[in-house]
Design a protein around this motif. Structure first.
Motif, PDB file in Angstrom:
ATOM      1  N   CYS A 181       0.839  -1.204   0.000  1.00  0.00           N
ATOM      2  CA  CYS A 181       0.000   0.000   0.000  1.00  0.00           C
ATOM      3  C   CYS A 181       0.872   1.252   0.000  1.00  0.00           C
ATOM      4  N   LEU A 182       1.877   1.256   0.885  1.00  0.00           N
ATOM      5  CA  LEU A 182       2.798   2.390   0.913  1.00  0.00           C
ATOM      6  C   LEU A 182       3.583   2.492  -0.395  1.00  0.00           C
ATOM      7  N   TRP A 199       3.713   5.616  -2.876  1.00  0.00           N
ATOM      8  CA  TRP A 199       5.014   6.257  -3.156  1.00  0.00           C
ATOM      9  C   TRP A 199       5.250   6.358  -4.654  1.00  0.00           C
ATOM     10  N   LEU A 200       4.939   5.292  -5.380  1.00  0.00           N
ATOM     11  CA  LEU A 200       5.116   5.313  -6.831  1.00  0.00           C
ATOM     12  C   LEU A 200       4.189   6.323  -7.486  1.00  0.00           C
ATOM     13  N   ALA A 201       2.955   6.365  -7.036  1.00  0.00           N
ATOM     14  CA  ALA A 201       2.006   7.314  -7.611  1.00  0.00           C
ATOM     15  C   ALA A 201       2.467   8.756  -7.401  1.00  0.00           C
ATOM     16  N   GLU A 202       2.962   9.044  -6.210  1.00  0.00           N
ATOM     17  CA  GLU A 202       3.458  10.393  -5.929  1.00  0.00           C
ATOM     18  C   GLU A 202       4.668  10.724  -6.793  1.00  0.00           C
ATOM     19  N   GLN A 242      -3.434   2.226 -15.735  1.00  0.00           N
ATOM     20  CA  GLN A 242      -4.671   2.908 -16.102  1.00  0.00           C
ATOM     21  C   GLN A 242      -4.663   4.361 -15.633  1.00  0.00           C
ATOM     22  N   ARG A 243      -4.127   4.614 -14.460  1.00  0.00           N
ATOM     23  CA  ARG A 243      -4.151   5.973 -13.891  1.00  0.00           C
ATOM     24  C   ARG A 243      -3.236   6.924 -14.630  1.00  0.00           C
ATOM     25  N   PHE A 244      -2.041   6.423 -15.036  1.00  0.00           N
ATOM     26  CA  PHE A 244      -1.053   7.319 -15.619  1.00  0.00           C
ATOM     27  C   PHE A 244      -0.826   7.101 -17.114  1.00  0.00           C
ATOM     28  N   TRP A 256       4.944   8.689 -21.860  1.00  0.00           N
ATOM     29  CA  TRP A 256       5.923   9.313 -20.975  1.00  0.00           C
ATOM     30  C   TRP A 256       6.363   8.364 -19.858  1.00  0.00           C
ATOM     31  N   LEU A 257       5.563   7.300 -19.619  1.00  0.00           N
ATOM     32  CA  LEU A 257       5.851   6.352 -18.541  1.00  0.00           C
ATOM     33  C   LEU A 257       5.873   4.943 -19.107  1.00  0.00           C
TER      34      LEU A 257
END
Length: 690
Positions: A47-48, A52-55, A192-194, A207-208
């Motif tokens: 979860c952390l 962390w990756l999303a941030e 999906q988010r990025f 870009w990712l």
């Protein structure tokens, strides 16, 4: 597209929360840019890690940077599995299927139950095995006894990579199966988010990019003091971020649309060789912005600071061999200093402070001296303690021996005295686990003492920066030789070699060469083979006999920086066989000035240390000068009677002025009028590292 600004490498885990203390078999991540890795990050649960990756991705996207994210688990299963489970051979259909069914929390997850559910679809004896729970689960065997796998045991890429583990094994050594089950749902959400592209299933035009990387393929032995997972993500991130775009493109040029692939398989030896080498500078690292002609000193220094990075390799050295070397990583204290509470004075120890008035206390037998194992003192009694002794149990305060009257087995002293007086706490200097010294610190006598005090035996250090020195000019002869009319002795080479030595680098004397372009090119070839940086003097401008700048221009990696500085002006910067070259002016005063102002901080940076900004001091002037605007000037100077006096002549050929001086007075780019008493900036030579 194969250019990425940022690389993040993640070592995943299929287990539960691993607690606050960094440990092995946990989630570790590391970010690197241009071949330089940051400190690895310990992430105690998934979860952390996902947060962390999303941030990180949000920050990188906002900054307009392209990101390659490496993960150490398979992105696909052996052929046939995805279609058998989801009805589609598309690996992303399986990602989405798992994301809908995996339940995950720091304290536990349902991976064993979901694996058993899948097994029951195929007869209940495979493909997954190893039940890691205390309760039995129908359809999931604890061992491979009676195990039946309806699919291939390994992917095609794993047949080419000895040492890899099967994605069907959910526990025990090499439990890759749990990593896959718990990792693919996270990748599905982040993709999906990025809008990430996953290799090798998709073109990496976004870009990712997500890339499957197995660190053990290229990362060698782990240095002492490192957690294996932390070391591996650090080294992989450093390696991948330092790869040339064309090399990275070649490594990514594979096809395996269902099973996925491991980055670098088939090219392991070449990657290991690249990993062993530090990153080189880019060909355009010295390019000036369009329209720039005369460059102010401050702008030139800022450009060098932004574009240079360490180019020396890393090795492990014992503390006794590390003096003078630059730390390649932060050093963590292996032991607190002091390791136990101890006494700071000779005196008498007891528990608690005492208020005003006279106090008498019985004195127990024996004493505590430095090196003694801590004893014990009963409540209300005192014991003789000597400086540096570990405090006995029951002692937290010490009264100085000169403040005590000793008689008949007891001590008498006058209060007040505070609790804890004249003692040192455990870790008062450095706590175990703290960062004691940071990356980029040059180890000197004081640092060596600290490393020894905190129990560190070996440290990762940069290899010494090798700096080659070449003198150019037909007019030069060796000191002590016979000089014909029109010839001068070579003063620059011994001056620069000694400067390099004093700055803590390794000088490489390449001798001198006349005004012969072919011979100079040959000497530069030899210097590039033996050194990490080349300093030349003379031939750095744009005249007929300025062969250094001409050769660098022919090599396609040269920029003539016309710097608004006196003495100096022309500074030829370029690359020769990927080795940076600083072409210094020929006059000794200008050569040393440019070497200290521009080359010294550059050398420090290339050697792994932080950018060197010399410390200056404002002092009253002891001279008179009217300076015009347009150039920064460095006057040979020294301090006498609290004032800065300068050498009478500003001529660049007056070598005696260098010996006379003890530093520089720096006059700003703007016009100034100086009279005795005017504040000026004085920079002692010691501030440059001499």
């Amino acid at each position: 597209m194969s250019h990425f600004d940022t690389v993040v490498m993640v070592d995943w885990s299929g287990g539960n929360d691993t607690g606050p203390k960094p440990r092995a078999d946990a989630i570790w991540a590391c970010v690197a840019r241009m071949g330089r890795a940051e400190a690895p990050q310990y992430l105690r649960n998934r979860c952390l890690a996902e947060d962390w990756l999303a941030e990180l991705f949000e920050e990188e996207q906002a900054a307009g940077r392209r990101v390659l994210a490496g993960f150490d688990f398979p992105f696909g299963y052996p052929a046939g599995f995805a279609k058998a489970v989801t009805g589609s051979a598309d690996p992303f259909a399986l990602w989405a299927w798992l994301e809908r069914r995996i339940e995950d929390a720091p304290a536990g997850n349902n991976r064993f139950d979901l694996a058993a559910e899948i097994n029951r679809r195929f007869g209940g004896k495979g493909p997954f095995w190893f039940n890691g729970l205390k309760r039995d689960i129908e359809g999931l065997p604890r061992r491979k006894t009676g195990y039946v796998n309806p699919f291939p045991e390994r992917r095609a890429v794993e047949e080419r990579a000895p040492g890899t583990f099967s994605c069907w094994q959910l526990g025990g050594t090499g439990a890759v199966g749990s990593q896959v089950l718990m990792g693919l749902p996270v990748l599905a959400r982040l993709r999906q988010r990025f809008g990430a592209a996953a290799w090798p299933f998709e073109r990496l035009d976004n870009w990712l990019a997500f890339v499957e990387i197995w660190p053990s393929l290229t990362v060698g032995s782990v240095p002492d003091g490192w957690i294996r997972d932390a070391w591996q993500v650090h080294e992989v991130a450093r390696l991948v971020s330092g790869l040339a775009p064309e090399k990275l493109q070649n490594l990514l040029n594979v096809e395996n649309p269902e099973e996925g692939w491991i980055f670098g398989v088939g090219q392991e030896d070449e990657l290991r060789q690249i990993a062993a080498q530090p990153p080189r500078l880019s060909n355009d690292c010295f390019a000036l912005p369009p329209g720039v002609n005369w460059t102010p000193v401050e702008d030139a220094l800022h450009m060098l600071e932004a574009r240079l990075h360490p180019v020396t390799g890393i090795e492990t050295a014992g503390v006794d061999q590390a003096t003078g070397r630059v730390l390649a990583e932060d050093v963590i204290a292996e032991r607190s200093n002091p390791p136990l509470p101890n006494t700071a004075v000779d005196g008498y120890g007891f528990a608690g402070g005492r208020g005003p008035g006279v106090h008498r206390m019985p004195l127990v037998s024996g004493r505590a001296a430095a090196g003694d194992a801590p004893g014990q003192v009963r409540e209300g009694a005192a014991q003789r303690v000597l400086t540096g002794a570990a405090l006995p149990d029951g002692v937290d305060t010490v009264v100085l021996q000169e403040d005590v009257t000793l008689s008949a087995g007891e001590i008498t002293f006058r209060g007040p005295i505070k609790p804890g007086a004249n003692t040192r706490r455990t870790g008062e200097d450095v706590q175990q686990g703290d960062v004691a010294l940071t990356r980029g610190t040059r180890v000197g006598p004081a640092e060596a003492a600290l490393l020894a005090a905190i129990g560190v035996r070996q440290v990762p250090v940069h290899k010494p920066l090798r700096v080659a020195v070449v003198s150019t000019g037909a007019e030069l002869v060796e000191a002590g030789a016979t000089a014909a009319d029109g010839q001068i002795f070579d003063a620059n080479r011994p001056m620069l070699l000694e400067m390099i030595r004093r700055l803590g680098h390794q000088p490489v004397d390449m001798g001198r060469v006349g005004d012969d372009r072919a011979q100079l090119a040959q000497l530069l070839d030899q210097a590039a083979d033996q050194a990490d940086l080349i300093l030349t003097s003379g031939g750095a401008s744009a005249g007929d006999e300025d062969h250094v700048s001409a050769l660098l221009k022919e090599a396609g990696a040269m920029t003539l920086w016309r710097i608004a500085v006196k003495p100096g002006r022309p500074l030829a910067l370029g690359l020769w066989s990927d080795v940076p070259v600083f072409g210094l002016p020929g006059n000794p005063v200008a050569a040393l000035t440019c070497a200290l102002v521009f080359a010294a901080p550059a050398m420090a940076r290339l050697a792994g240390a932080p950018w060197l900004t010399p410390q200056g001091f404002e002092v009253p002037a002891g001279f008179t000068k009217a300076k015009k605007p347009g150039r920064t000037e460095f006057l040979r100077a020294r301090i006498r009677d609290g004032r800065a006096e300068v050498f009478l002549s500003e001529g660049s050929g007056r070598v005696s002025g260098l010996s006379w001086a003890e530093g520089f007075v720096e006059l700003p780019h703007e016009a100034v009028e100086i009279t005795p008493g005017t504040p000026v900036r004085y920079i002692p030579f010691g501030s440059f590292g001499l």
